[in-house]
Enzyme design. Structure first.
Site, mmCIF file in Angstrom:
data_model
loop_
_atom_site.group_PDB
_atom_site.id
_atom_site.type_symbol
_atom_site.label_atom_id
_atom_site.label_comp_id
_atom_site.label_asym_id
_atom_site.label_seq_id
_atom_site.Cartn_x
_atom_site.Cartn_y
_atom_site.Cartn_z
ATOM 1 N N LYS A 73 0.974 -1.336 0.098
ATOM 2 C CA LYS A 73 -0.396 -0.166 -0.154
ATOM 3 C C LYS A 73 0.392 1.137 -0.115
ATOM 4 O O LYS A 73 0.669 2.477 -0.812
ATOM 5 C CB LYS A 73 -0.921 -0.123 1.149
ATOM 6 C CG LYS A 73 -1.736 -1.344 0.878
ATOM 7 C CD LYS A 73 -2.666 -1.247 2.356
ATOM 8 C CE LYS A 73 -3.971 -1.799 2.321
ATOM 9 N NZ LYS A 73 -4.500 -3.361 3.642
ATOM 10 N N GLN A 89 -5.346 -1.838 9.574
ATOM 11 C CA GLN A 89 -5.334 -3.225 8.897
ATOM 12 C C GLN A 89 -5.422 -4.014 9.635
ATOM 13 O O GLN A 89 -5.597 -4.579 10.979
ATOM 14 C CB GLN A 89 -3.659 -3.455 8.701
ATOM 15 C CG GLN A 89 -3.467 -4.717 8.490
ATOM 16 C CD GLN A 89 -3.671 -4.945 6.111
ATOM 17 O OE1 GLN A 89 -3.869 -4.215 5.538
ATOM 18 N NE2 GLN A 89 -4.133 -5.489 5.691
ATOM 19 N N ASP A 140 -12.054 2.524 4.311
ATOM 20 C CA ASP A 140 -11.773 0.831 3.845
ATOM 21 C C ASP A 140 -13.701 0.741 3.422
ATOM 22 O O ASP A 140 -14.797 -0.542 3.061
ATOM 23 C CB ASP A 140 -11.536 0.150 4.571
ATOM 24 C CG ASP A 140 -10.547 -0.529 4.743
ATOM 25 O OD1 ASP A 140 -10.247 -1.238 3.735
ATOM 26 O OD2 ASP A 140 -10.186 -0.711 5.896
HETATM 27 N N1 GUN Z 1 -6.900 -7.038 5.173
HETATM 28 C C1 GUN Z 1 -7.263 -7.750 4.732
HETATM 29 N N2 GUN Z 1 -7.966 -6.563 3.314
HETATM 30 C C2 GUN Z 1 -8.405 -5.817 3.993
HETATM 31 C C3 GUN Z 1 -8.677 -4.922 4.021
HETATM 32 O O1 GUN Z 1 -9.784 -4.667 2.193
HETATM 33 N N3 GUN Z 1 -9.061 -3.925 4.565
HETATM 34 C C4 GUN Z 1 -8.784 -4.016 5.910
HETATM 35 N N4 GUN Z 1 -8.389 -2.824 6.508
HETATM 36 N N5 GUN Z 1 -7.814 -4.772 6.053
HETATM 37 C C5 GUN Z 1 -7.438 -6.323 5.191
#
Ligand code: GUN
Length: 305
Positions: A54, A98, A121
């Site tokens: 990211k 996350q 998200d």
């Molecule tokens: N962990 C795995 N995929 C995601 C996601 O799309 N968002 C978040 N916050 N954590 C994740």
């Protein structure tokens, strides 16, 4: 029939290009740099890989990225303090915590502690409610990526029969809401669904999001249907042998059996290289959308639901 392969990797690159264009304009015309804060608690290896990628993608499109790595035993209070600071930081337009979080932290409480307008998200209960009532919201990245690919392939989705396999809060439910918003006739199937093959066989659009490797065979697919495979599952590789460290060789597969589905479907997303790359691209898109909204600027075209 041999299906058209929907190339998510290439499509994600075009989304990132669009994002980069918007970011450049925000900087030049308004002196604003969109910012994304990513919070990682603990040492989960998969999460570390996601967070690193990211950060890299943000840099590529010109989004400022703020990484916060906290120890595994971080208290809920300390995490809330950080989220509070990020909620009030004008340089931060998007906040992503996350998941999964270590067991002692309540994920729902933590996610609902993020200011909804910064919840890139789209997991905050307020955004879930907005999406469910057809109002402008932050939309979860994976379903948004699926929707973009479907719109790109089909144009108008109105009246199509869509079956979403899987009822998770992160993918299945928001995907169904988005398809309903496109005027599809939507069925959500799950582990208790009776005669799943017959349900899937009705669908013009199948979105598989269950996390079970190669669960959907080609016999379940209506000829010509579009198959969006959200699954990313690691299974033993076809060839025998071990890696240098002695571990068994593995490969990634989706929730659909690619070869048999591709022989029947009209279009299909591969794994890897389908939905996966779209998820991060949509996170970047959501960050720009959040930044525009925060500054009262028009939303970026083609990057929202
Ligand atoms: N962990 C795995 N995929 C995601 C996601 O799309 N968002 C978040 N916050 N954590 C994740």
């Amino acid at each position: 029939m041999t299906a058209t392969i929907i190339d998510g990797k290439a499509f994600a690159a075009t989304v990132r290009d669009k994002v980069a264009g918007h970011v450049a304009r925000l900087k030049e015309e308004h002196g604003i740099t969109p910012g994304l804060a990513v919070v990682l608690v603990g040492e989960d290896p998969a999460s570390q890989v996601y967070v690193r990628s990211k950060g890299k993608m943000c840099a590529e499109v010109g989004i400022a990225s703020f990484e916060h790595r906290l120890a595994e035993d971080t208290s809920e209070d300390a995490l809330f303090d950080l989220i509070d600071r990020l909620n009030n930081d004008p340089a931060v337009h998007g906040i992503l915590v996350q998941l999964p979080l270590p067991g002692h932290l309540n994920e729902d409480l933590v996610i609902n502690g993020i200011t909804p307008s910064k919840d890139v998200d789209g997991f905050h209960i307020f955004n879930v409610g907005l999406l469910g009532t057809g109002q402008k919201s932050m939309v979860p990245c994976t379903p948004l990526g699926c929707l973009m690919m479907l719109r790109d392939h089909h144009g108008d989705l109105s009246g199509m029969d869509a079956v979403v396999i899987g009822r998770s809060n992160i993918v299945g439910k928001p995907m169904a809401q988005l398809l309903l918003g496109e005027s599809c006739t939507v069925t959500i199937a799950h582990s208790r669904t009776r005669d799943l093959p017959a349900v899937v066989r009705r669908a013009d659009i199948v979105v598989a999001a269950v996390g079970r490797p190669q669960m959907v065979p080609g016999e379940w697919i209506k000829p010509g249907a579009t198959v969006i495979d959200v699954g990313i599952n690691r299974i033993e590789a076809r060839e025998k042998g071990v890696n240098e460290d002695g571990s068994a060789k593995t490969r990634l597969v989706g929730d659909c059996d690619f070869d048999s589905c591709a022989a029947v479907a009209g279009a299909i997303t591969p794994v890897p290289g389908g939905v996966g790359p779209m998820t991060i691209a949509c996170l970047l898109a959501n960050t720009v959308t959040a930044c525009c909204r925060a500054n009262g600027l028009p939303e970026p075209e083609g990057l929202t639901a």
